[in-house]
Design an enzyme around this catalytic site. Structure first.
Site: not given
Length: 444
Positions: A124, A164
């Protein structure tokens, strides 16, 4: 392995990372029994090797705004685990981004990617930069500056980021262009790309669609049809929009959406025409959800979340920890019998306990929202083979993947009284694949 001892050790080592500790605690307690059936795991200290990221990359991002002022932000990439494939996970551009949040997301991503059965590790990244209120030129300059550092740490067989919160098709396009300029390579380095340059069909829809497909599988275990059910949805971004689109298609009635300022409640339901308005409002005009309430004359609650309205189903699709114990209890009191998470860790541990004590259908994000990264994996496959599958082919593969995830959750999560603990099922299924891969590759 004793989960409590592992957690205490991690708290001492990482004292200012509450979201990361929360994510780890929600996993290791459920896998403790399975872990301890394998003494070879403990001998090689596998639990700490699984919890602590392989690599943390931090860097300064310097860019110039439209007034000529020099701005600085922080950039991050957390490469958590690549035992089963290249690192894979989204980039988040939001003022709340910090190491703790990204470490929790990368940890969760490792298990989520494992559940898809595709060869993808967990990662991430992102920045505390927020695209909100910025011009297209400012967003472009920031994305180019961000990629000018990140490109050193990623590659199609090393680490493949995606979007995201705050990172949609616009941002992916700008970053892809900069990567291509810096490396002289046209490759599948990012997923969520535009259709014109290597993107997969239904990639934007995949997280929302996949969550609804997982929900349908849960409902089938109790012979419940989704048609006609009233649904609370939070968020108004990519995930929420396509969650609502699929709900409308299947005959359900979504009645709420939200953003960081508040939520709207439309008792007549959000239909196709109203959703088209929200998509234009959010994706093109970059407006606020309260404008929906002004246009259609419905209830708008500022500074609140939609969990205190009456409904049958709740699909949290915004951000972490948006449902606390009080909200969870309100959902149960108001008749909600199923909660499926489109966001990452939107329910606090106390909220999850309320759901499980009430024996409602509850699916954690690592299982229910895995459709997004699953289709990202399919996009990687298409890029590698220089192919482009039809919408129907990708949707069929997404259906199959979500069905398989549900089956694995039931396999490892069904209790003696017949109740399915989807949290335990998802955690154990995801853990075992990663753990066995780590063991096979030695102490590295």
């Amino acid at each position: 392995m004793r989960a409590t001892e592992v957690l205490e050790s991690l708290k001492r080592r990482f004292p200012n990372e509450p979201e990361y500790i929360q994510a780890v605690s929600q996993v290791i307690g459920t896998i403790e029994d399975e872990y301890n059936r394998h003494p070879e795991f403990e001998k090689s200290n596998l639990i700490e090797r699984l919890c602590i990221p392989d690599r943390l990359v931090q860097f300064r991002v310097t860019w110039v705004d439209d007034k000529g002022n020099v701005q600085t932000n922080m950039g991050y990439r957390i490469q958590h685990n690549n035992a089963i494939g290249p690192y894979k996970g989204g980039l988040r551009f939001h003022a709340s981004v910090n190491l703790s949040i990204l470490k929790f997301l990368a940890f969760e991503q490792t298990f989520k990617n494992s559940l898809t059965t595709l060869p993808m590790g967990g990662a991430k990244g992102g920045s505390d930069f927020s695209p909100r209120g910025k011009s297209n030129a400012e967003v472009m300059r920031f994305c180019q500056a961000f990629m000018s550092e990140l490109y050193r740490h990623i590659g199609p067989d090393e680490d493949v980021p995606a979007g995201d919160i705050g990172v949609g098709g616009r941002e992916i396009g700008y970053m892809f262009g900069q990567y291509k300029k810096l490396t002289h390579q046209f490759c599948g380095i990012l997923t969520g790309k535009g259709q014109e340059f290597g993107g997969s069909r239904i990639r934007p829809e995949a997280t929302g669609y996949g969550n609804v497909y997982f929900l349908q599988n849960m409902l089938k275990t109790r012979n419940i049809d989704i048609a006609g059910k009233t649904v609370l949805v939070s968020g108004a971004g990519n995930v929420a929009q396509y969650t609502v689109e699929k709900l409308i298609e299947l005959g359900a009635k979504p009645v709420t959406m939200s953003d960081s300022d508040g939520y709207i409640y439309d008792p007549e339901g959000i239909d196709r025409e109203k959703l088209d308005y929200i998509m234009e409002l959010k994706n093109i005009e970059r407006g606020r959800i309260r404008e929906y309430a002004d246009k259609y004359g419905v209830k708008y609650v500022e500074g609140a979340k939609p969990w205190f309205e009456k409904a049958d189903i709740a699909l949290p699709s915004a951000t972490q920890n948006e449902i606390n114990e009080e909200a969870a209890q309100a959902l149960i009191t108001n008749g909600v019998f199923a909660v499926s998470e489109g966001a990452n860790m939107p329910s606090t541990p106390e909220a999850i306990k309320v759901f499980q004590d009430a024996k409602i259908l509850y699916a954690p994000g690592k299982a229910a929202n895995a459709g997004g990264v699953a289709v990202s994996g399919l996009e990687m496959s298409q890029n590698s083979e220089r192919l482009r599958w039809s919408r129907e082919e990708v949707d069929a593969k997404l259906h199959d993947i979500m069905n398989d995830i549900h089956e694995n959750c039931v396999k490892y999560g069904k209790t003696s009284d017949g109740y399915v603990n989807y949290v335990k099922g998802a955690n154990v299924a995801g853990f075992l694949k990663v753990a066995k891969a780590i063991m096979a590759q030695g102490i590295v």
